[in-house]
Design an enzyme around this catalytic site. Sequence first.
Site, PDB file in Angstrom:
ATOM      1  N   ASP A  90      46.897  35.868  48.052  1.00 46.19           N
ATOM      2  CA  ASP A  90      45.416  36.428  48.127  1.00 46.19           C
ATOM      3  C   ASP A  90      44.624  35.348  47.860  1.00 46.19           C
ATOM      4  O   ASP A  90      44.746  34.076  47.542  1.00 46.19           O
ATOM      5  CB  ASP A  90      45.028  37.331  46.855  1.00 46.19           C
ATOM      6  CG  ASP A  90      45.630  36.907  45.359  1.00 46.19           C
ATOM      7  OD1 ASP A  90      45.938  35.531  45.502  1.00 46.19           O
ATOM      8  OD2 ASP A  90      45.791  37.592  44.580  1.00 46.19           O
TER       9      ASP A  90
ATOM     10  N   ASN B  59      45.729  44.728  33.833  1.00 47.13           N
ATOM     11  CA  ASN B  59      45.581  46.171  34.255  1.00 47.13           C
ATOM     12  C   ASN B  59      46.631  46.531  35.072  1.00 47.13           C
ATOM     13  O   ASN B  59      46.903  47.550  35.684  1.00 47.13           O
ATOM     14  CB  ASN B  59      44.344  46.398  34.909  1.00 47.13           C
ATOM     15  CG  ASN B  59      44.140  45.742  36.228  1.00 47.13           C
ATOM     16  OD1 ASN B  59      45.159  44.867  36.869  1.00 47.13           O
ATOM     17  ND2 ASN B  59      43.120  45.710  37.010  1.00 47.13           N
TER      18      ASN B  59
ATOM     19  N   HIS C  87      47.763  44.986  37.956  1.00 50.89           N
ATOM     20  CA  HIS C  87      47.636  44.624  39.498  1.00 50.89           C
ATOM     21  C   HIS C  87      48.523  43.645  39.773  1.00 50.89           C
ATOM     22  O   HIS C  87      49.224  42.778  39.052  1.00 50.89           O
ATOM     23  CB  HIS C  87      46.255  44.267  39.811  1.00 50.89           C
ATOM     24  CG  HIS C  87      45.736  42.990  39.323  1.00 50.89           C
ATOM     25  ND1 HIS C  87      44.432  42.565  39.088  1.00 50.89           N
ATOM     26  CD2 HIS C  87      46.388  41.673  39.197  1.00 50.89           C
ATOM     27  CE1 HIS C  87      44.037  41.296  38.705  1.00 50.89           C
ATOM     28  NE2 HIS C  87      45.378  40.690  38.838  1.00 50.89           N
TER      29      HIS C  87
ATOM     30  N   GLU D 130      44.464  46.476  43.043  1.00 47.92           N
ATOM     31  CA  GLU D 130      43.766  47.023  41.752  1.00 47.92           C
ATOM     32  C   GLU D 130      44.374  48.338  41.736  1.00 47.92           C
ATOM     33  O   GLU D 130      44.911  48.896  42.602  1.00 47.92           O
ATOM     34  CB  GLU D 130      42.591  46.792  41.762  1.00 47.92           C
ATOM     35  CG  GLU D 130      41.690  45.489  42.075  1.00 47.92           C
ATOM     36  CD  GLU D 130      41.696  44.724  40.554  1.00 47.92           C
ATOM     37  OE1 GLU D 130      42.826  44.802  39.655  1.00 47.92           O
ATOM     38  OE2 GLU D 130      40.970  44.154  40.353  1.00 47.92           O
TER      39      GLU D 130
HETATM   40  C1  GLP Z   1      44.761  37.191  39.390  1.00 53.43           C
HETATM   41  C2  GLP Z   1      45.524  37.072  40.711  1.00 53.43           C
HETATM   42  C3  GLP Z   1      46.956  37.561  40.430  1.00 53.43           C
HETATM   43  C4  GLP Z   1      47.631  37.119  39.140  1.00 53.43           C
HETATM   44  C5  GLP Z   1      46.746  37.611  37.959  1.00 53.43           C
HETATM   45  C6  GLP Z   1      47.205  37.257  36.760  1.00 53.43           C
HETATM   46  O1  GLP Z   1      43.931  37.954  39.391  1.00 53.43           O
HETATM   47  N1  GLP Z   1      45.003  37.374  41.920  1.00 53.43           N
HETATM   48  O2  GLP Z   1      47.735  37.199  41.508  1.00 53.43           O
HETATM   49  O3  GLP Z   1      48.899  37.365  38.919  1.00 53.43           O
HETATM   50  O4  GLP Z   1      45.413  37.037  38.110  1.00 53.43           O
HETATM   51  O5  GLP Z   1      46.773  36.010  36.187  1.00 53.43           O
HETATM   52  P1  GLP Z   1      47.504  35.144  34.952  1.00 53.43           P
HETATM   53  O6  GLP Z   1      48.766  34.486  35.525  1.00 53.43           O
HETATM   54  O7  GLP Z   1      46.359  33.877  34.716  1.00 53.43           O
HETATM   55  O8  GLP Z   1      47.311  35.979  33.801  1.00 53.43           O
END
Ligand code: GLP
Length: 241
Positions: free
Chosen positions: A67, A136, A138, A143
């Site tokens: 992404d 959440n 995702h 989402e």
């Molecule tokens: C972001 C990314 C996700 C990631 C998520 C969790 O929103 N788009 O791909 O898995 O955050 O992030 P973290 O690993 O910092 O908790």
Amino acid sequence: MRIIRTKNYEEMSHAAANLISAQVLLKPNSVLGLATGSSPVGAYKQLIEWYEQGVLDFSQVRTVNLDEYVGLNKEHDQSYAYFMRDNLFDHVNIDPAKTNIPDGMNADGAAECARYDQVIADLGGVDLQLLGLGVNGHIGFNEPDDHFSCGTQQIELTESTRDANKRFFSSIDEVPTHARTMGVRDILQAKRVVMVASGKNKAEAVKAAFFGPITPHMPASILQYHPDFTLVADEDALSLL
Ligand code: GLP
């Protein structure tokens, strides 16, 4: 679904790096689906270390990232393009021409999403997809919704995601409102999926996603159906099980 339970973030990162490393050793021109966020950083550090020791060679590896934020250019220090260079690409012998990330600056969102799906198709699909987990539930930036997404899409970020990610920006107003993400179908089509989850703040999502019903309101739950899915999680992330 397999669960690899680790004591802490360091062990989780080491285990995930081992899985990625095995993939690259077995198939040097693997297509790796890569993720951003704080969860995979430790695994990337370990891969860099093994590269420096001469254990790993990334020269033939191809990558597709999950992404990118809409409106951040590749030089913006919060863009995922920058993150990948900073945390992995600049430190190993990967060919930048073989790395792919959705373009957050293409003014035509639909065209960019279609282009990215073509990139994935031209690569012949993803061999190993690495994932983090949103608080959440995702995956990528898919989402919670009333349905599971298919291909790459432009989505509006939920307030909870913008809030979770505001720690990287000077204020919440600077957090982009939209992102482009590989779809859930794209993720499910990867031959192998590895998710890293660490910390108490992921425990609710881990429990709901992997020990609850499969529902688009908890996007990661669809991974219960994947034939080769491994969750690498530390004790804190597994603490509600
Ligand atoms: C972001 C990314 C996700 C990631 C998520 C969790 O929103 N788009 O791909 O898995 O955050 O992030 P973290 O690993 O910092 O908790």
